[in-house]
Design a protein around this motif. Structure first.
Motif, PDB file in Angstrom:
ATOM      1  N   GLU A  65       0.905   4.235  -2.846  1.00  0.00           N
ATOM      2  CA  GLU A  65       0.715   5.646  -2.506  1.00  0.00           C
ATOM      3  C   GLU A  65       1.884   6.489  -3.021  1.00  0.00           C
ATOM      4  O   GLU A  65       1.689   7.581  -3.546  1.00  0.00           O
ATOM      5  CB  GLU A  65       0.556   5.808  -0.996  1.00  0.00           C
ATOM      6  CG  GLU A  65      -0.758   5.306  -0.470  1.00  0.00           C
ATOM      7  CD  GLU A  65      -0.855   5.384   1.047  1.00  0.00           C
ATOM      8  OE1 GLU A  65       0.104   5.849   1.698  1.00  0.00           O
ATOM      9  OE2 GLU A  65      -1.899   4.970   1.569  1.00  0.00           O
ATOM     10  N   ARG A  86       1.510   9.466  -5.704  1.00  0.00           N
ATOM     11  CA  ARG A  86       1.965  10.844  -5.445  1.00  0.00           C
ATOM     12  C   ARG A  86       2.916  11.320  -6.541  1.00  0.00           C
ATOM     13  O   ARG A  86       2.822  12.460  -6.998  1.00  0.00           O
ATOM     14  CB  ARG A  86       2.659  10.928  -4.082  1.00  0.00           C
ATOM     15  CG  ARG A  86       1.686  11.082  -2.933  1.00  0.00           C
ATOM     16  CD  ARG A  86       2.395  11.390  -1.631  1.00  0.00           C
ATOM     17  NE  ARG A  86       2.033  10.324  -0.712  1.00  0.00           N
ATOM     18  CZ  ARG A  86       2.853   9.384  -0.228  1.00  0.00           C
ATOM     19  NH1 ARG A  86       4.118   9.410  -0.502  1.00  0.00           N
ATOM     20  NH2 ARG A  86       2.412   8.448   0.560  1.00  0.00           N
ATOM     21  N   GLU A 131       0.834  -1.194   0.000  1.00  0.00           N
ATOM     22  CA  GLU A 131       0.000   0.000   0.000  1.00  0.00           C
ATOM     23  C   GLU A 131       0.876   1.254   0.000  1.00  0.00           C
ATOM     24  O   GLU A 131       0.583   2.229  -0.694  1.00  0.00           O
ATOM     25  CB  GLU A 131      -0.910  -0.005   1.232  1.00  0.00           C
ATOM     26  CG  GLU A 131      -1.890   1.137   1.279  1.00  0.00           C
ATOM     27  CD  GLU A 131      -2.816   1.045   2.474  1.00  0.00           C
ATOM     28  OE1 GLU A 131      -3.341   2.098   2.871  1.00  0.00           O
ATOM     29  OE2 GLU A 131      -3.014  -0.061   3.013  1.00  0.00           O
TER      30      GLU A 131
END
Length: 100
Positions: free
Chosen positions: A87, A91, A83
Motif C-alpha cells: 500500500e 501510494r 500488505e
C-alpha cells in the motif's frame, strides 16, 4: 630490470597468489561443503570479473563467490513484502504520477 629478475618476480607473485588462493579455498571448505557450479556468461562479463578480481588481488572464483554470497544475503535481509508495504509503495507511485 633484467629478464631473469622479471621472471623471478613473476614467479614469486604467482607463488604468493597460489598460496593465498589455497588458503582461501581451505578456509571456505572448512566453513561449508562446496560444490561446483558451471555457468555460461558473456565474454565481456568474464573479462570484467577477471579485471576486478585482479584489482582485489583475489581469484576470479573467489570474487564470484563473494558477489553471489553478498547478493543472496542482501536479498534475504530485505524486509518481507507485507500488505502495508505494498500500500505504501502504491501510494508513492500514484503520488509521483500525479506530480510527475
Amino acid at each position: 630490470m633484467t629478464d631473469e629478475a622479471d621472471r623471478a618476480r613473476r614467479r614469486a607473485i604467482r607463488a604468493e597468489y597460489a598460496e593465498e588462493e589455497a588458503e582461501a579455498g581451505e578456509a571456505e571448505a572448512l566453513e561449508s561443503a562446496q560444490t561446483v557450479l558451471s555457468v555460461r556468461i558473456p565474454k565481456q562479463l568474464a573479462e570484467e570479473l577477471k579485471e576486478q578480481a585482479a584489482a582485489e588481488h583475489i581469484g576470479t572464483s573467489a570474487l564470484v563467490r563473494k558477489i553471489l554470497t553478498k547478493t543472496i544475503h542482501a536479498r534475504l535481509e530485505e524486509p518481507p513484502l507485507t500488505e502495508e508495504r505494498v500500500e505504501m509503495i502504491a501510494r508513492r507511485v500514484f503520488r509521483e504520477l500525479r506530480e510527475g
